[in-house]
Design an enzyme around this catalytic site. Sequence first.
Site, PDB file in Angstrom:
ATOM      1  N   HIS A 167       0.829  -1.204   0.000  1.00 22.85           N
ATOM      2  CA  HIS A 167       0.000   0.000   0.000  1.00 22.85           C
ATOM      3  C   HIS A 167       0.860   1.250   0.000  1.00 22.85           C
ATOM      4  O   HIS A 167       0.402   2.320   0.371  1.00 22.85           O
ATOM      5  CB  HIS A 167      -0.959   0.015   1.196  1.00 22.85           C
TER       6      HIS A 167
HETATM    7  S1  FES Z   1       2.560  -1.023   2.945  1.00 21.14           S
HETATM    8 FE1  FES Z   1       1.308  -2.714   3.469  1.00 21.14          FE
HETATM    9  S2  FES Z   1       2.653  -4.283   4.196  1.00 21.14           S
HETATM   10 FE2  FES Z   1       3.883  -2.598   3.649  1.00 21.14          FE
END
Ligand code: FES
Length: 133
Positions: free
Chosen positions: A98
């Site tokens: 993300h």
């Molecule tokens: S940004 Fe979701 S696990 Fe790293």
Amino acid sequence: MALSTTDVDISAIKPGQSVTVVWRGKPVFVRHRLPEEIADAAKVNTADLREPETDTQRAKKPEWLVLIGVCTHLGCVPLGQKPADPKGEFGGWFCPCHGSHYDTSGRIRKGPAPSNLPVPPYQFTTDTTVRIG
Ligand code: FES
């Protein structure tokens, strides 16, 4: 407590290179930092950080950074260990799950991860050996 410690020979890790070793089933990043990476990490105002930690709190020797390579969001292994990997907007590691960006001290700078990449217990047992654990 089999394998509760992992010894890493760091003699062949050149400045700018990183290796990944396994300690207690987790990836651990050992990075031989470049002078500019150390300088970037040192100049950050900790008031700007989600989890305020100075670089000297995180690195026993400035040129060596030792981190548990598990993103603090949902546990992916961030990219940034290989030369061609994306390293994110802050030059350290990037987790594409993300979009968490870590700086050259492994501190979270952008994205959903709540905290810095943890520093495991470690010590330099010789000039060229790091013992993790
Ligand atoms: S940004 Fe979701 S696990 Fe790293």
